[in-house]
Enzyme design. Sequence first.
Site, PDB file in Angstrom:
ATOM      1  N   ASN A 110       0.778  -1.193  -0.092  1.00 29.66           N
ATOM      2  CA  ASN A 110      -0.070   0.069   0.031  1.00 29.66           C
ATOM      3  C   ASN A 110       0.761   1.153   0.065  1.00 29.66           C
ATOM      4  O   ASN A 110       0.403   2.215  -0.645  1.00 29.66           O
ATOM      5  CB  ASN A 110      -1.015   0.081   1.176  1.00 29.66           C
TER       6      ASN A 110
ATOM      7  N   GLY B 171       1.924  -6.155   7.339  1.00 27.89           N
ATOM      8  CA  GLY B 171       1.036  -6.858   6.422  1.00 27.89           C
ATOM      9  C   GLY B 171      -0.090  -7.015   6.980  1.00 27.89           C
ATOM     10  O   GLY B 171      -0.507  -6.623   7.907  1.00 27.89           O
TER      11      GLY B 171
ATOM     12  N   THR C 116      -3.439  -9.347   9.022  1.00 26.47           N
ATOM     13  CA  THR C 116      -3.347 -10.140  10.262  1.00 26.47           C
ATOM     14  C   THR C 116      -3.053 -11.497   9.970  1.00 26.47           C
ATOM     15  O   THR C 116      -2.331 -12.251  10.565  1.00 26.47           O
ATOM     16  CB  THR C 116      -4.369  -9.636  10.969  1.00 26.47           C
TER      17      THR C 116
ATOM     18  N   THR D 276      -1.447 -13.035   7.563  1.00 28.74           N
ATOM     19  CA  THR D 276      -0.032 -13.398   7.072  1.00 28.74           C
ATOM     20  C   THR D 276       1.110 -13.387   8.500  1.00 28.74           C
ATOM     21  O   THR D 276       1.681 -14.122   8.613  1.00 28.74           O
ATOM     22  CB  THR D 276       0.412 -12.629   6.394  1.00 28.74           C
TER      23      THR D 276
ATOM     24  N   GLU E 132       3.259  -5.458  12.259  1.00 31.57           N
ATOM     25  CA  GLU E 132       2.355  -4.354  12.159  1.00 31.57           C
ATOM     26  C   GLU E 132       1.180  -4.952  11.312  1.00 31.57           C
ATOM     27  O   GLU E 132       1.690  -5.069   9.873  1.00 31.57           O
ATOM     28  CB  GLU E 132       3.081  -3.341  11.334  1.00 31.57           C
TER      29      GLU E 132
ATOM     30  N   CYS F 162      -3.448   1.606   6.212  1.00 36.66           N
ATOM     31  CA  CYS F 162      -3.863   0.859   7.224  1.00 36.66           C
ATOM     32  C   CYS F 162      -4.334   1.621   8.306  1.00 36.66           C
ATOM     33  O   CYS F 162      -5.066   1.434   9.317  1.00 36.66           O
ATOM     34  CB  CYS F 162      -2.536   0.210   7.839  1.00 36.66           C
TER      35      CYS F 162
ATOM     36  N   GLU G 188       7.267   0.378  16.462  1.00 40.01           N
ATOM     37  CA  GLU G 188       8.357   0.619  15.741  1.00 40.01           C
ATOM     38  C   GLU G 188       8.342   2.137  15.776  1.00 40.01           C
ATOM     39  O   GLU G 188       7.644   2.882  16.529  1.00 40.01           O
ATOM     40  CB  GLU G 188       8.264   0.366  14.278  1.00 40.01           C
TER      41      GLU G 188
HETATM   42  P1  NAD Z   1       0.136  -9.457   3.135  1.00 39.08           P
HETATM   43  O1  NAD Z   1      -0.181  -9.876   4.394  1.00 39.08           O
HETATM   44  O2  NAD Z   1      -0.752 -10.051   1.990  1.00 39.08           O
HETATM   45  O3  NAD Z   1       1.495  -9.264   2.168  1.00 39.08           O
HETATM   46  C1  NAD Z   1       2.350  -8.303   3.067  1.00 39.08           C
HETATM   47  C2  NAD Z   1       3.767  -9.042   2.749  1.00 39.08           C
HETATM   48  O4  NAD Z   1       4.063 -10.204   3.290  1.00 39.08           O
HETATM   49  C3  NAD Z   1       4.161  -9.263   1.123  1.00 39.08           C
HETATM   50  O5  NAD Z   1       5.443  -8.719   1.002  1.00 39.08           O
HETATM   51  C4  NAD Z   1       3.818 -10.642   0.978  1.00 39.08           C
HETATM   52  O6  NAD Z   1       4.564 -10.946  -0.142  1.00 39.08           O
HETATM   53  C5  NAD Z   1       4.201 -11.246   2.272  1.00 39.08           C
HETATM   54  N1  NAD Z   1       3.692 -12.479   2.763  1.00 39.08           N
HETATM   55  C6  NAD Z   1       2.593 -12.867   1.969  1.00 39.08           C
HETATM   56  N2  NAD Z   1       2.565 -14.262   2.575  1.00 39.08           N
HETATM   57  C7  NAD Z   1       3.410 -14.487   3.342  1.00 39.08           C
HETATM   58  C8  NAD Z   1       3.924 -15.573   4.249  1.00 39.08           C
HETATM   59  N3  NAD Z   1       3.167 -16.902   4.405  1.00 39.08           N
HETATM   60  N4  NAD Z   1       4.952 -15.594   4.774  1.00 39.08           N
HETATM   61  C9  NAD Z   1       5.680 -14.501   4.792  1.00 39.08           C
HETATM   62  N5  NAD Z   1       5.479 -13.554   4.088  1.00 39.08           N
HETATM   63  C10 NAD Z   1       4.444 -13.541   3.327  1.00 39.08           C
HETATM   64  O7  NAD Z   1      -0.451  -8.029   2.989  1.00 39.08           O
HETATM   65  P2  NAD Z   1      -0.710  -6.791   1.974  1.00 39.08           P
HETATM   66  O8  NAD Z   1      -2.136  -7.377   1.022  1.00 39.08           O
HETATM   67  O9  NAD Z   1       0.416  -6.604   0.965  1.00 39.08           O
HETATM   68  O10 NAD Z   1      -0.956  -5.582   2.586  1.00 39.08           O
HETATM   69  C11 NAD Z   1      -2.333  -5.033   3.114  1.00 39.08           C
HETATM   70  C12 NAD Z   1      -2.533  -5.345   4.652  1.00 39.08           C
HETATM   71  O11 NAD Z   1      -1.022  -4.607   5.324  1.00 39.08           O
HETATM   72  C13 NAD Z   1      -3.727  -4.931   5.262  1.00 39.08           C
HETATM   73  O12 NAD Z   1      -4.093  -5.656   6.095  1.00 39.08           O
HETATM   74  C14 NAD Z   1      -3.254  -3.468   5.930  1.00 39.08           C
HETATM   75  O13 NAD Z   1      -3.830  -3.180   6.891  1.00 39.08           O
HETATM   76  C15 NAD Z   1      -1.585  -4.023   6.543  1.00 39.08           C
HETATM   77  N6  NAD Z   1      -0.922  -2.917   6.729  1.00 39.08           N
HETATM   78  C16 NAD Z   1      -0.558  -2.542   7.973  1.00 39.08           C
HETATM   79  C17 NAD Z   1       0.397  -1.625   8.249  1.00 39.08           C
HETATM   80  C18 NAD Z   1       0.539  -1.221   9.672  1.00 39.08           C
HETATM   81  O14 NAD Z   1       1.338  -0.492  10.037  1.00 39.08           O
HETATM   82  N7  NAD Z   1      -0.066  -2.028  10.741  1.00 39.08           N
HETATM   83  C19 NAD Z   1       0.641  -0.757   7.479  1.00 39.08           C
HETATM   84  C20 NAD Z   1       0.378  -0.923   5.925  1.00 39.08           C
HETATM   85  C21 NAD Z   1      -0.422  -1.987   5.832  1.00 39.08           C
END
Ligand code: NAD
Length: 479
Positions: free
Chosen positions: A150, A226, A228, A230, A248, A282, A460
């Site tokens: 994002n 990423g 929750t 994951t 996060e 997020c 962080e």
């Molecule tokens: P995602 O969890 O699908 O992917 C995030 C990262 O994890 C990517 O690089 C992906 O390739 C990797 N990943 C996927 N599966 C994995 C696995 N099994 N093992 C290790 N790595 C893996 O998330 P997304 O769709 O890219 O992002 C959107 C999500 O991120 C939303 O839920 C959003 O709320 C969250 N987010 C949170 C914050 C925060 O600061 N809390 C900030 C931005 C986004």
Amino acid sequence: MIYLKNYINGELIEPLKKQYLENIDPSTGTVFSMIPDSDADDVQLAVNAAKAAEDAWGNMHYEKRAKYIEAIAKGIEARMEEFVAAESLDNGKPLNLARHVDIPRAVSNFRFFATAIQQSSTESHFMEGVGVNYTLRRPIGVVACISPWNLPLYLFSWKIAPALAAGNCVVAKPSEITPYTSYLLSEVCKEVGLPKGVLNIVHGLGQKVGDAISKNIDIKAISFTGGTSTGRTIASIAAPMFKKLSLELGGKNPNIIFADCNFDQMLKTTVRSSFENQGQICLCGSRIFIERPIYEKFKAAFIEKVNALSIGDPSTDVNVGAIVSKPHYEKILSYIELAKQEGGTILTGGESVKPAGRCENGYFIKPTVIEGLAYNCRTNMEEIFGPVVTLTPFDTEEEVLMYANATEYGLAATIWTENLSRAHRMAEKVESGIIWINCWLLRDLRTPFGGMKNSGVGREGGWEALRFFTEAKNVCIRY
Ligand code: NAD
């Protein structure tokens, strides 16, 4: 066609098995680059490079490390417009947003931690008449950073900068959906002569590259941002190996509006906090709770402003760009259908848009405002992560607190009121790691950043990030 490469041991190299994935421009639905479909062998190569670099980087004087990190900041700045265009193309976000938010913030992240490491100090504890303790903070060694799509470079650099500043060598994985600016970052690292192996960027799928990172025994800590689910998968693999974890995760943030707020300021900010980056931040406030005396006034004024937002080709001067990918676009539309089934009324939006011309096959959804839903229906409980907000009236502080705290998440909350006591009372009781009062996304990089409940583990930012990326040793000396 652009072929991205992995950055391992200071070189830009092809994935070992020479397999690639398509990378799509979401504003047109067409493939514009190919990215390495790396696997566990590429991760191991990166880990080996990081291990070989670990001693020299960890023992380098912090001022020298800081110079390299500052040079990365300058290197991005020097290629600002190239980074801006790449971020917009890859993610679908308006060029203007990448120019004013994403890329300048990535520069600030490197610059901030280059400075922070030179200002940091450790604690000491005196035992009167007996002795003294001091805390020695040393790098962990090889650490991993995994980031989402994002805010691609913004969040990638938010992790990499403190990890490097604290003296660790890094294996980093950007989202496979938005890998372009992290590739440009690897070019910058080469340009500035960052010692080989200090930072390694491995592109590819989460299930392959991310999974291999979670399982790799030589990686001692993982900073992940990423979803929750994951985060839960990573924790289930990494926790039994006693890796240090900073997670996060997702959010479903409340935006609480009291009748005594500064209406104009609140309205302007609420349009941003609802729809900036197509609602894919997020921290966006997707559940808007409005005190009943101003509910109708707010609704009318908000809809008018939302209807005035321009949507279309992100490379032009628009407010709303494309949704990041086809699967995500379909997910958001399915949530809009769910909201209707749950009895919601669509006040505006609620459908996809096909801009004429270049972007007619892109993934665009109109900013959507829904009312009439129960506070605890699925639409109000589950993270949609798109341009969709719900409006709910409330009568008392107790009632809105119950609504706000009803989800499994606890990332960020916004509260609008001119009543100082109420602002503090609410800040204490809303279950969120971040509380904004009369503002949104006002960021000070020194502050602790992160969520509670299922929005994450750990914090962080500033000192918290340097703490996470170091091992603390207590040294006790008897007089
Ligand atoms: P995602 O969890 O699908 O992917 C995030 C990262 O994890 C990517 O690089 C992906 O390739 C990797 N990943 C996927 N599966 C994995 C696995 N099994 N093992 C290790 N790595 C893996 O998330 P997304 O769709 O890219 O992002 C959107 C999500 O991120 C939303 O839920 C959003 O709320 C969250 N987010 C949170 C914050 C925060 O600061 N809390 C900030 C931005 C986004």
